[in-house]
Design an enzyme around this catalytic site. Sequence first.
Site, PDB file in Angstrom:
ATOM      1  N   HIS A   9       0.840  -1.209   0.000  1.00 46.51           N
ATOM      2  CA  HIS A   9       0.000   0.000   0.000  1.00 46.51           C
ATOM      3  C   HIS A   9       0.879   1.265   0.000  1.00 46.51           C
ATOM      4  CE1 HIS A   9      -3.295  -2.796   0.574  1.00 46.51           C
ATOM      5  NE2 HIS A   9      -2.598  -3.333   1.566  1.00 46.51           N
ATOM      6  N   GLU A  23      -2.398   0.520   7.888  1.00 41.95           N
ATOM      7  CA  GLU A  23      -1.498  -0.565   7.504  1.00 41.95           C
ATOM      8  C   GLU A  23      -0.261  -0.059   6.765  1.00 41.95           C
ATOM      9  OE1 GLU A  23      -1.261  -4.480   4.596  1.00 41.95           O
ATOM     10  OE2 GLU A  23      -3.147  -3.356   4.739  1.00 41.95           O
ATOM     11  N   HIS A  78       2.902  -6.915   4.767  1.00 38.69           N
ATOM     12  CA  HIS A  78       1.521  -6.473   4.946  1.00 38.69           C
ATOM     13  C   HIS A  78       1.049  -6.726   6.371  1.00 38.69           C
ATOM     14  CE1 HIS A  78       0.107  -5.699   0.738  1.00 38.69           C
ATOM     15  NE2 HIS A  78       1.226  -6.359   0.480  1.00 38.69           N
ATOM     16  N   GLU A 144       1.695 -11.498   6.229  1.00 38.31           N
ATOM     17  CA  GLU A 144       0.614 -10.749   6.886  1.00 38.31           C
ATOM     18  C   GLU A 144       0.898 -10.762   8.385  1.00 38.31           C
ATOM     19  OE1 GLU A 144      -1.771  -9.054   5.599  1.00 38.31           O
ATOM     20  OE2 GLU A 144      -2.399  -9.898   3.670  1.00 38.31           O
TER      21      GLU A 144
END
Length: 265
Positions: A9, A23, A78, A144
Amino acid sequence: MKLYLDPGHGGTDPGAQGNGLNEKNINLDIARRIRDILEREYRDAYVRMSRTDDSSISLSGRTNEANSWGADYFLSIHCNSFNGAAQGYEDYIHSSLPDSSETADYQHTMHVEITKVNQLRNRGKKKANFHVLRETAMPALLTENGFIDNAEDADLMKDPSWRQTVARGHVNGLAKVFNLKKKEGTSTLYKVVAGSFQSKENAENRVNHLQSNGIDSYVAKITISGKQWYRVQAGAFSDRKNAEEQLAKVKESGVHDAYIIREDR
């Protein structure tokens, strides 16, 4: 080893959000720490990042740059989100790859090293058809690192020392996968932590418990995200094996949330 490091992102895309966190910021901080550890401590470790600040980068821009550079590994950082109740760590390789593939072997090593230290529930090794896993010409992994909308995971994410530990776990995996060699003049200390408390009394009670079981420990005052905590330390070792033996003793005494932190000097 040429690592293409991708903080997920960024810019106009905040990624998942929860508990006052975006995030994109957590991803960037962990990725920067991975880069810094690799460049400071290891020989022949070359890192290129898809972004080093809060900028917007397309998915194709990330994979095209990694492919053009000829990276040996693509690592995308992430955090997760779901319903506020889900929590823990998981990682992904592309869904088309068999378990016998080189990428799956790399995933296994990375997964073991990261979950050793990250204090998160282990949700396992997974596969998916994500762009950054599908369009990369080299082995690729997407991690993650907790659920940002889960209060317990988010509390960890807010702690810079936790983000450093997570970065260290990623680096430990990379060092094993690519047989990286340490630079001269670096030393490592492994500290056994037997709990962190906002109440000094609770920390002292933990010390008393450990001492009643024949384990020396003491309370160290630290500041995390502007808050004062009391950390119980039960030993510091230059040899990780010795630290793991001490950790086993601490856990045998009933302190099941103990863990090891690594500090490089």
